[in-house]
Design an enzyme around this catalytic site. Structure first.
Site, PDB file in Angstrom:
ATOM      1  N   ASP A   1      -0.421   8.474  -4.365  1.00 29.90           N
ATOM      2  CA  ASP A   1       0.939   8.096  -3.969  1.00 29.90           C
ATOM      3  C   ASP A   1       1.490   7.000  -4.869  1.00 29.90           C
ATOM      4  O   ASP A   1       2.669   6.644  -4.748  1.00 29.90           O
ATOM      5  CB  ASP A   1       0.975   7.641  -2.500  1.00 29.90           C
ATOM      6  CG  ASP A   1       0.060   6.459  -2.230  1.00 29.90           C
ATOM      7  OD1 ASP A   1      -1.152   6.620  -2.432  1.00 29.90           O
ATOM      8  OD2 ASP A   1       0.545   5.392  -1.823  1.00 29.90           O
TER       9      ASP A   1
ATOM     10  N   ASP B   1       4.789  -0.115  -8.742  1.00 28.54           N
ATOM     11  CA  ASP B   1       4.210  -0.581  -7.489  1.00 28.54           C
ATOM     12  C   ASP B   1       2.968  -1.438  -7.741  1.00 28.54           C
ATOM     13  O   ASP B   1       1.834  -0.992  -7.586  1.00 28.54           O
ATOM     14  CB  ASP B   1       3.876   0.591  -6.565  1.00 28.54           C
ATOM     15  CG  ASP B   1       3.813   0.135  -5.100  1.00 28.54           C
ATOM     16  OD1 ASP B   1       4.204  -1.012  -4.826  1.00 28.54           O
ATOM     17  OD2 ASP B   1       3.379   0.919  -4.252  1.00 28.54           O
TER      18      ASP B   1
ATOM     19  N   ARG C   1       6.511  11.085  -6.371  1.00 23.09           N
ATOM     20  CA  ARG C   1       5.095  10.807  -6.605  1.00 23.09           C
ATOM     21  C   ARG C   1       4.281  12.094  -6.512  1.00 23.09           C
ATOM     22  O   ARG C   1       4.747  13.097  -5.950  1.00 23.09           O
ATOM     23  CB  ARG C   1       4.587   9.824  -5.541  1.00 23.09           C
ATOM     24  CG  ARG C   1       5.461   8.580  -5.389  1.00 23.09           C
ATOM     25  CD  ARG C   1       5.298   7.974  -3.988  1.00 23.09           C
ATOM     26  NE  ARG C   1       6.290   6.926  -3.719  1.00 23.09           N
ATOM     27  CZ  ARG C   1       6.024   5.623  -3.695  1.00 23.09           C
ATOM     28  NH1 ARG C   1       4.792   5.203  -3.901  1.00 23.09           N
ATOM     29  NH2 ARG C   1       6.973   4.746  -3.461  1.00 23.09           N
TER      30      ARG C   1
ATOM     31  N   ARG D   1      13.531  -2.352  -7.964  1.00 25.31           N
ATOM     32  CA  ARG D   1      12.981  -1.877  -9.234  1.00 25.31           C
ATOM     33  C   ARG D   1      13.846  -0.747  -9.774  1.00 25.31           C
ATOM     34  O   ARG D   1      14.490  -0.004  -9.012  1.00 25.31           O
ATOM     35  CB  ARG D   1      11.529  -1.424  -9.081  1.00 25.31           C
ATOM     36  CG  ARG D   1      11.360  -0.172  -8.264  1.00 25.31           C
ATOM     37  CD  ARG D   1       9.957   0.426  -8.411  1.00 25.31           C
ATOM     38  NE  ARG D   1       8.926  -0.391  -7.804  1.00 25.31           N
ATOM     39  CZ  ARG D   1       8.427  -0.172  -6.595  1.00 25.31           C
ATOM     40  NH1 ARG D   1       8.910   0.815  -5.838  1.00 25.31           N
ATOM     41  NH2 ARG D   1       7.464  -0.927  -6.119  1.00 25.31           N
TER      42      ARG D   1
ATOM     43  N   LYS E   1      11.450  -2.868  -2.497  1.00 20.39           N
ATOM     44  CA  LYS E   1      10.153  -3.259  -1.956  1.00 20.39           C
ATOM     45  C   LYS E   1      10.398  -4.484  -1.079  1.00 20.39           C
ATOM     46  O   LYS E   1      10.956  -5.483  -1.540  1.00 20.39           O
ATOM     47  CB  LYS E   1       9.189  -3.596  -3.089  1.00 20.39           C
ATOM     48  CG  LYS E   1       7.741  -3.780  -2.672  1.00 20.39           C
ATOM     49  CD  LYS E   1       6.877  -3.938  -3.930  1.00 20.39           C
ATOM     50  CE  LYS E   1       5.398  -4.040  -3.591  1.00 20.39           C
ATOM     51  NZ  LYS E   1       4.576  -4.160  -4.829  1.00 20.39           N
TER      52      LYS E   1
ATOM     53  N   GLY F   1       7.145   2.791   3.441  1.00 19.68           N
ATOM     54  CA  GLY F   1       6.969   1.971   4.630  1.00 19.68           C
ATOM     55  C   GLY F   1       7.606   0.606   4.564  1.00 19.68           C
ATOM     56  O   GLY F   1       7.834  -0.026   5.594  1.00 19.68           O
TER      57      GLY F   1
END
Length: 463
Positions: A257, A267, A189, A182, A116, A95
């Protein structure tokens, strides 16, 4: 990882495209008002052949997302579902990030460059697709510290301030914005598998299983592929959970996730390093039930692995899947011994001795109240070294020296770090102080000094 790695050639890759269009959506990055380089992981860049990029090229690729030659022509937002605090959510996906590029390291292993804060995608829902600069700074600090402590983590490759102001409910606003890149070995996932199972897409599940075996584990596909993949994930996640404990780390959001099938931690949102060995310590203010508390992280990760097993049951007999998940507790116990002994800097002895030491050590940490980082610093190599403000004379530590008798150091302790007055730590007060200097005076000196200090600690711990 050595601090001065040998430069590797750039080896672009597009392996993700073999999965087909049902696994991702082509997207475009946001057009940011500015691109100001705040962190460049030169150490990591050297390992993938991107160390020679000048600053202008770095900003084009990791701030404007100009494609890397030979890699993906357009960013891809990956599709997935997931359990979030044990509630299934089919309305998620990348997202505020995307897969920007793929490449191979010097050993031929596949690597992903993911983002991100790079803008909105079809899965942004009501979000702006952005990342706060503070969130980016925190992720750099988390990944650097975890890498130094031996945790299998994504590495923060780049952090660029983007010149926007953002409104957030959980921190002072307006606040500055950033985009982060990253580097890790895959962005597949457990939730990626869950989405396919949700739609009963068995052919796609087999295709994804084969992709993970070949590209992420260097294994071969086959009829028994799902069971072998799950076995890989069980081993990796057991080691991950153990390494969190030895590091004194609490991820905070161990949703399905957020668990990568390569078992790389990634994350980072409401993470914390626990000061003391408190199994109930939580990182997220919204984790009011302590679901992802320090002492429950192995349980949480195993629960997520069970969800992966459930998806693979669509394409595999149950028996090998059950055997794989049943192996988790024993593998976690073995990984805990290895991780704790590794942090302590001693060689293993017999399983009986190691288990006895583990019991004494955990009890001492829980009852004695000494800071985790202080303890492992003071007892590095299995012997108490030098002066320390910590008190080890109480009943909690009474059996520690006896339990450590006969243990040998696993590496020399001649690095200057071991003569420091205090260990390198990463507690929330220091994170906030580093951010305050950036927010109030655009002073990055404390941030840069901390990254250097963490890497110095990592050198010392590697011997």
């Amino acid at each position: 990882m050595p601090d001065a790695p040998q430069a590797a050639p750039f080896r672009p890759e597009t392996a993700i495209l073999s999965l087909g269009d049902d696994f991702y959506d082509p997207v475009k990055a946001a057009d940011f008002p500015q691109t100001i380089l705040r962190f460049r992981n030169q150490r990591a860049a050297e390992t993938v052949g991107l160390g020679d990029l000048d600053e202008a090229a770095w900003l084009r690729h990791f701030g404007r997302f100009e494609a890397l030659p030979g890699s993906l022509e357009q960013p891809l937002a990956l599709r997935y579902h997931g359990h979030q605090f044990r509630n299934y959510n089919p309305d998620i996906g990348d997202g505020r990030g995307f897969l920007f590029a793929q490449l191979r390291d010097a050993d031929g292993r596949l690597l992903d460059l993911g983002t991100k804060g790079s803008g909105q995608t079809p899965y942004s829902r009501f979000g702006d697709g952005r990342l706060t600069l503070k969130g980016g700074v925190r992720e750099v600090l988390a990944t650097e510290m975890l890498e130094a402590l031996g945790v299998n983590t994504s590495r923060t490759f780049s952090l660029i301030e983007t010149g926007e102001t953002l409104e957030r409910n959980d921190e002072p606003s307006p606040t500055r914005s950033a985009v982060l890149v990253r580097l890790n070995h895959g962005h597949i996932r457990i939730g990626t598998f869950q989405r396919l199972a949700f739609f009963q897409q068995e052919d796609e599940l087999r295709r994804l299983t084969d992709y993970c075996l070949i590209e992420l584990y260097g294994d071969q596909p086959g009829e028994d592929g799902p069971g072998r993949l799950l076995d890989h994930v069980v081993s990796g996640t057991a080691r991950l959970a153990a390494s969190y404990m030895a590091a004194g780390f609490v991820h905070g959001v161990l949703n399905s996730d957020n668990i990568n099938v390569t078992a790389e931690s990634f994350d980072y949102g409401p993470w914390r390093f626990a000061k003391t060995w408190d199994p109930r310590f939580t990182a997220a203010y919204f984790d009011q039930q302590g679901l992802y508390a320090f002492g429950r992280q192995a349980e949480a990760i195993l629960w997520d692995v069970y969800q992966l097993a459930g998806t693979l049951a669509l394409i595999s007999p149950v028996e090998p899947l059950q055997a794989a998940v049943d192996a988790f507790p024993a593998r976690f116990e073995a990984a805990m011994r290895a991780a704790i002994l590794g942090r302590l800097g001693v060689k293993p002895k017999s399983e009986e001795d190691d288990l006895a030491l583990m019991g004494v050590l955990e009890s001492a940490l829980m009852r004695g109240g000494v800071e985790i980082d202080r303890f492992f610093f003071d007892w590095a190599g299995g012997r108490r070294r030098g002066a320390s403000p910590a008190d080890y004379s109480g009943e909690a530590f009474a059996g520690l020296e006896q339990a450590l008798a006969g243990y040998e150091p696993s590496h020399p302790l001649d690095h200057p770090y071991w003569g420091d007055a205090v260990p390198c730590s990463m507690h929330i007060e220091e994170v906030e102080a580093i951010w305050a200097r950036i927010a109030e005076a655009d002073d990055w000196s404390a941030f840069e000094a901390k990254v250097a200090a963490i890497r110095r600690m990592g050198e010392a711990m590697r011997g």
